[in-house]
Design a protein around this motif. Structure first.
Motif, mmCIF file in Angstrom:
data_model
loop_
_atom_site.group_PDB
_atom_site.id
_atom_site.type_symbol
_atom_site.label_atom_id
_atom_site.label_comp_id
_atom_site.label_asym_id
_atom_site.label_seq_id
_atom_site.Cartn_x
_atom_site.Cartn_y
_atom_site.Cartn_z
ATOM 1 N N LEU A 144 -74.860 52.854 -36.516
ATOM 2 C CA LEU A 144 -75.257 51.665 -35.777
ATOM 3 C C LEU A 144 -76.229 50.895 -36.656
ATOM 4 N N VAL A 145 -75.847 49.664 -37.038
ATOM 5 C CA VAL A 145 -76.664 48.867 -37.948
ATOM 6 C C VAL A 145 -76.854 47.476 -37.352
ATOM 7 N N TYR A 146 -77.847 46.735 -37.893
ATOM 8 C CA TYR A 146 -78.044 45.356 -37.469
ATOM 9 C C TYR A 146 -78.528 44.524 -38.646
ATOM 10 N N GLN A 147 -78.394 43.206 -38.512
ATOM 11 C CA GLN A 147 -78.881 42.274 -39.514
ATOM 12 C C GLN A 147 -79.153 40.938 -38.845
ATOM 13 N N LYS A 148 -80.033 40.154 -39.460
ATOM 14 C CA LYS A 148 -80.376 38.840 -38.927
ATOM 15 C C LYS A 148 -79.514 37.758 -39.546
ATOM 16 N N LYS A 149 -79.287 37.866 -40.858
ATOM 17 C CA LYS A 149 -78.452 36.916 -41.570
ATOM 18 C C LYS A 149 -77.349 37.669 -42.294
ATOM 19 N N LEU A 150 -76.289 36.952 -42.625
ATOM 20 C CA LEU A 150 -75.105 37.598 -43.190
ATOM 21 C C LEU A 150 -75.395 38.246 -44.530
ATOM 22 N N LYS A 151 -76.200 37.586 -45.380
ATOM 23 C CA LYS A 151 -76.422 38.092 -46.725
ATOM 24 C C LYS A 151 -77.489 39.175 -46.772
ATOM 25 N N GLU A 152 -78.178 39.436 -45.675
ATOM 26 C CA GLU A 152 -79.189 40.483 -45.662
ATOM 27 C C GLU A 152 -78.530 41.861 -45.688
ATOM 28 N N GLN A 153 -79.214 42.817 -46.319
ATOM 29 C CA GLN A 153 -78.747 44.197 -46.295
ATOM 30 C C GLN A 153 -78.866 44.744 -44.874
ATOM 31 N N PRO A 154 -77.798 45.273 -44.274
ATOM 32 C CA PRO A 154 -77.889 45.780 -42.900
ATOM 33 C C PRO A 154 -78.928 46.892 -42.781
ATOM 34 N N THR A 155 -79.658 46.856 -41.687
ATOM 35 C CA THR A 155 -80.636 47.904 -41.384
ATOM 36 C C THR A 155 -79.969 48.966 -40.521
ATOM 37 N N VAL A 156 -80.035 50.211 -40.949
ATOM 38 C CA VAL A 156 -79.398 51.306 -40.225
ATOM 39 C C VAL A 156 -80.325 51.771 -39.109
ATOM 40 N N VAL A 157 -79.821 51.694 -37.879
ATOM 41 C CA VAL A 157 -80.597 52.169 -36.724
ATOM 42 C C VAL A 157 -80.321 53.652 -36.497
ATOM 43 N N MET A 158 -79.044 54.013 -36.452
ATOM 44 C CA MET A 158 -78.645 55.411 -36.288
ATOM 45 C C MET A 158 -77.713 55.779 -37.440
ATOM 46 N N GLU A 159 -78.120 56.732 -38.250
ATOM 47 C CA GLU A 159 -77.359 57.062 -39.455
ATOM 48 C C GLU A 159 -76.091 57.845 -39.157
ATOM 49 N N ASP A 160 -76.087 58.630 -38.094
ATOM 50 C CA ASP A 160 -74.911 59.435 -37.765
ATOM 51 C C ASP A 160 -74.787 59.475 -36.248
ATOM 52 N N LEU A 161 -73.786 58.762 -35.715
ATOM 53 C CA LEU A 161 -73.635 58.680 -34.262
ATOM 54 C C LEU A 161 -73.206 60.002 -33.643
ATOM 55 N N ARG A 162 -72.753 60.960 -34.471
ATOM 56 C CA ARG A 162 -72.393 62.267 -33.907
ATOM 57 C C ARG A 162 -73.607 62.981 -33.325
ATOM 58 N N LEU A 163 -74.798 62.588 -33.781
ATOM 59 C CA LEU A 163 -76.023 63.224 -33.301
ATOM 60 C C LEU A 163 -76.659 62.448 -32.151
ATOM 61 N N CYS A 164 -75.971 61.435 -31.644
ATOM 62 C CA CYS A 164 -76.577 60.516 -30.675
ATOM 63 C C CYS A 164 -75.914 60.619 -29.307
ATOM 64 N N THR A 165 -76.611 60.064 -28.330
ATOM 65 C CA THR A 165 -76.075 59.851 -26.986
ATOM 66 C C THR A 165 -76.554 58.493 -26.508
ATOM 67 N N VAL A 166 -75.888 57.940 -25.487
ATOM 68 C CA VAL A 166 -76.234 56.616 -24.990
ATOM 69 C C VAL A 166 -76.346 56.672 -23.467
ATOM 70 N N LYS A 167 -77.301 55.909 -22.922
ATOM 71 C CA LYS A 167 -77.507 55.916 -21.476
ATOM 72 C C LYS A 167 -78.033 54.566 -21.024
ATOM 73 N N VAL A 168 -77.789 54.249 -19.751
ATOM 74 C CA VAL A 168 -78.281 53.007 -19.144
ATOM 75 C C VAL A 168 -79.751 53.180 -18.789
ATOM 76 N N CYS A 169 -80.547 52.115 -18.988
ATOM 77 C CA CYS A 169 -81.978 52.131 -18.650
ATOM 78 C C CYS A 169 -82.191 51.225 -17.440
ATOM 79 N N SER A 170 -82.161 51.818 -16.267
ATOM 80 C CA SER A 170 -82.321 51.036 -15.033
ATOM 81 C C SER A 170 -83.771 50.836 -14.643
ATOM 82 N N ASP A 171 -84.704 51.581 -15.233
ATOM 83 C CA ASP A 171 -86.106 51.476 -14.869
ATOM 84 C C ASP A 171 -86.868 50.492 -15.743
ATOM 85 N N ASN A 172 -86.173 49.759 -16.611
ATOM 86 C CA ASN A 172 -86.842 48.807 -17.486
ATOM 87 C C ASN A 172 -87.026 47.477 -16.777
#
Length: 766
Positions: A296-324
């Motif tokens: 999972l990566v993100y960037q602000k502009k196209l030519k910027e080097q993408p910033t890696v948020v999660m390096e390996d999604l096999r180690l991750c889980t995802v959930k809804v945040c209803s208390d925010n």
């Protein structure tokens, strides 16, 4: 008419669209500056031309008066009268040229700058105003509290109106960009053609050089006429398309791309999300997120080097945040960290959650080598014939065995840089295995330092596997970590912080702090000199069906410098790579060579650690040996018929089209020697099959003369495939599947069954 931007792309308002807009705006601004400067220069030229014509008219009048004065002398009077008449005709033609330039160049370009460019700027202002309003509406919509329904509705309505306004303005802006691009061509071409017509008429009686431009001028005029017709037709079609798209409902929510694990560009999912910062202020920023390579990566502009948020999604889980406090939030959690994200709507929130879950599931499927996974499907397709023939099965089996062989090389079961066990990534130009953390750092260095591939997720060519088996972590660390004991530097371990690993890797491969400095001393190890005849005979006698056993080979650290040489001898040796007294020796000591010559000799000897050592010490991978027909290390590797050595040099930046003094490149030499596997490799790397040597023979001609049917087949298929792509145009396929299958089969045979590719005739006679 050239289409600069697509209407569909502008509705997404992606970084790609923004980057394209910036390029277009810069181009228009530069065009305006240059046209204004050209108009001023044209004005100065016209004023000077008018003054010149006026002075010449006075001169012609003086000639006429002199002719009347000399009328008694028939020869003088006739000469002056004829010359004055001719000059008068030329001055009249020159006056017409000035008028034509005034109308065709100055006024036309001045009108383009004042009207068309100004209209473009007005539309751009409307687009920017709509973009600012949309950005503000998005912010208010995102900040609307969950519990205040009236504020939510108010923010949603404002966002709806802002989105309508923005997309309508964006469509108009894209239309104006495409229109001005077309009009720029027609106006400038028309101005130039009109001016050249006038100049040609003026100089046609006295200026021979302009006659050489007549054919080009007529051709340009014909092309301009056809371009005007095509532009008018395409402009009409584009206006109709613009009108049809504008009739659509542009108030819908941003389209969400469906999850696709086999996407051609490697991006399984992308779109805008708000990201909460991990600092104490917990600020939210809008970024362009994407899922690619199970990260999972993100960037602000196209030519910027993408910033890696999660390096390996096999180690991750995802959930809804209803208390925010904010709506549409969800969280991606890994054992090391978590990331809070916010979508623009509930639909987008559910889409992203599903995409992350599907990516996690897809990653686990690939890890288990599921037959239905994309990687297995890719392997079955790359196996040869479309019907899944014999070569396809051999390739799937050979690929698994090759990966096991790479991991079995000494030192390869631990990460080369931090020692973590079980590395499943590799740097293919260095020939080492890496853990996932170190591979990410290597990737950030750039491909000119390290080219990273996955041992489990990426496909591997057979020649690349052979290269990996020739090097390994132990051999490379002897080169790049030769002085760590002297410098008392502590090497990072698997649990070291990422910052320590990154500092170590940059010092090791970029700054090269730990390699043995030149000159070195060590024990004397004689190396066999390269010879075209000896290598050719060795190639024919070598058992081709099996991979040569891995044996320790000398590196530069163990090679002593040559001593006892005169100054002139050293100069000659450094320039040619050969000592003049060594030319007839059977053994060749490489220790005293500078890095370029060392790479040249070790390429012929297939000493991979020495080649790696030469590159580590700054050897030019395209070094030219002027004493041997301007040959290069790549040509030496071809002479030795070494697929792995050629692959090593190509991965480290060798030019596949560099020719020797006979204008023969690596493809020529491979064709002459009948090395079918190397021909296949060079064609895959973009070798020019149309290049001609000093005998005006291209590789296809040479292959036909030597009756090598396999090489003729490869060259003609490559040529046919390129011609088919050119016929398909810019939007054609990148390569025919049958063409790719045939080249895979030849690569497999060259690596596993080279006896099937033996020559069919005697060596080529130059």
């Amino acid at each position: 008419m050239t289409v600069k931007l697509d209407f569909e792309e502008c509705l997404k308002d992606s970084p790609r669209f923004r980057a394209a807009i910036e390029v277009v705006e810069g181009d228009v601004s530069e065009l305006e500056t240059r046209l204004e400067k050209l108009v001023k220069q044209c004005h100065s030229m016209l004023e000077a031309g008018k003054a010149y014509c006026q002075t010449n008219k006075s001169f012609v009048m003086g000639l006429k008066e002199l002719g009347h004065h000399c009328s008694e002398d028939n020869m003088m009077g006739e000469c002056l009268q004829k010359f004055s008449k001719k000059l008068e005709v030329i001055l009249e033609a020159q006056g017409e040229v000035i008028e034509a330039i005034q109308k065709s160049v100055k006024l036309k370009l001045q009108t383009f700058v004042k009207e068309d460019v100004r209209r473009f700027k007005d539309v751009r202002k409307e687009f920017e105003r709509g973009s600012e309003i949309l950005e503000a509406a998005l912010g208010r919509n995102a900040q609307a509290p969950r519990g205040k329904q009236h504020e939510v509705e108010e923010a949603s309505n404002a966002l709806l109106n802002a989105r309508k306004t923005f997309r309508s303005g964006a469509l108009d802006y894209v239309l104006q960009i495409n229109v001005i691009e077309a009009k720029k061509k027609t106006d400038i071409l028309m101005a130039m053609v009109s001016m050249m017509d006038a100049q040609s008429q003026f100089f046609q009686q006295g200026h021979q050089s302009l006659s050489e431009l007549d054919e080009y001028r007529r051709s340009l005029s014909e092309e301009h006429t056809q371009l005007v017709l095509n532009s008018a037709r395409e402009k009409r079609d584009m206006e109709q398309r613009h009108a049809a798209i504008k009739k659509k409902d542009v108030s819908y929510d941003n389209s969400l791309m469906d999850f696709c694990a086999d996407a051609p560009n490697g991006i399984a999912m992308e779109g805008y999300l708000y990201k909460r910062a991990s600092n104490a202020f917990k600020t939210w920023s809008r970024r362009w997120f994407s899922i690619q390579k199970n990260q999972l990566v993100y960037q602000k502009k196209l030519k910027e080097q993408p910033t890696v948020v999660m390096e390996d999604l096999r180690l991750c889980t995802v959930k809804v945040c209803s208390d925010n406090e904010r709506r549409f939030c969800f969280e991606v959690v890994s054992p090391a960290k978590s990331c809070m994200l916010q979508a623009d709507s509930e639909h987008q929130q559910q889409g992203w959650i599903s995409a992350v879950q599907n990516s996690i599931a897809s990653a686990f499927q690939e890890r288990r080598e599921d037959p239905n996974s994309p990687r297995e499907r890719c392997s079955s397709v790359s196996g040869g014939s479309p019907g899944g023939g014999m070569y396809g099965e051999q390739e799937k089996m050979g690929g698994r065995q090759a990966l096991e062989e790479v991991q079995a090389i000494p030192g390869n079961r631990q990460c080369c840089d931090c020692g973590e066990p079980g590395p499943d990534w590799a740097s293919i130009n260095l020939g080492i295995t890496l853990c996932i953390v170190c591979s990410g750092i290597h990737r950030s260095l750039g491909v000119h330092f390290s080219k990273v591939r996955s041992l489990t997720l990426d496909s591997w060519e057979p020649e690349l596997v052979r290269l990996m088996c020739e090097l390994g972590n132990t051999a490379i660390n002897r080169i790049y970590e030769a002085r760590i004991d002297e410098m008392t530097i502590k090497k990072p371990h698997p649990s070291s912080p990422r910052g320590d690993k990154e500092s170590w890797i940059r010092s090791k491969y970029v700054e090269k702090k730990f390699i043995q400095k030149l000159p070195e001393t060590g024990r004397n190890i004689p190396l066999r000199r390269s010879s075209a005849r000896r290598n050719r005979s060795n190639t024919q006698d070598r058992v081709s069906g099996s991979r040569p056993p891995l044996k320790p080979k000398p590196n530069r650290a163990t090679l002593p410098r040559l001593t006892g040489l005169s100054q002139s001898d050293l100069v000659q040796k450094n320039n040619t790579g050969i000592h003049k007294d060594d030319e007839n020796d059977e053994d060749d000591d490489l220790s005293g060579l500078h890095p370029g010559a060392l790479l040249y000799r070790s390429a012929a000897l297939q000493h991979f650690p020495v080649m790696a050592d030469a590159l580590a010490h700054g050897a030019d991978v395209n070094w030219v040996n002027t004493a041997e027909n301007a040959s290069t290390p790549l040509i030496q590797a071809v002479t030795a018929n070494s697929l792995a050595a050629c692959e090593f040099l190509l991965q480290n930046g060798a030019n596949v089209n560099t020719a020797d003094s006979n204008q023969r490149g690596p493809l020529h030499h491979a064709t002459i020697l009948g090395h079918t596997g190397l021909v296949c490799l060079f064609l895959k790397r973009g070798a020019d099959y149309n290049a001609r040597d000093n005998n005006q023979k291209d590789p296809i001609t040479i292959a036909v003369e030597t009756a090598n049917a396999d090489i003729v087949t490869l060259l003609r298929i490559a040529k046919m495939n390129k011609e088919m792509r050119e016929m398909d145009g810019a939007f054609g396929q990148s390569g025919d599947e049958t063409y790719q299958d045939i080249f895979r089969d030849f690569s497999q045979m060259a690596s596993n069954n080279p006896e099937k590719l033996k020559r069919r005739s005697t060596d080529f006679k130059s």
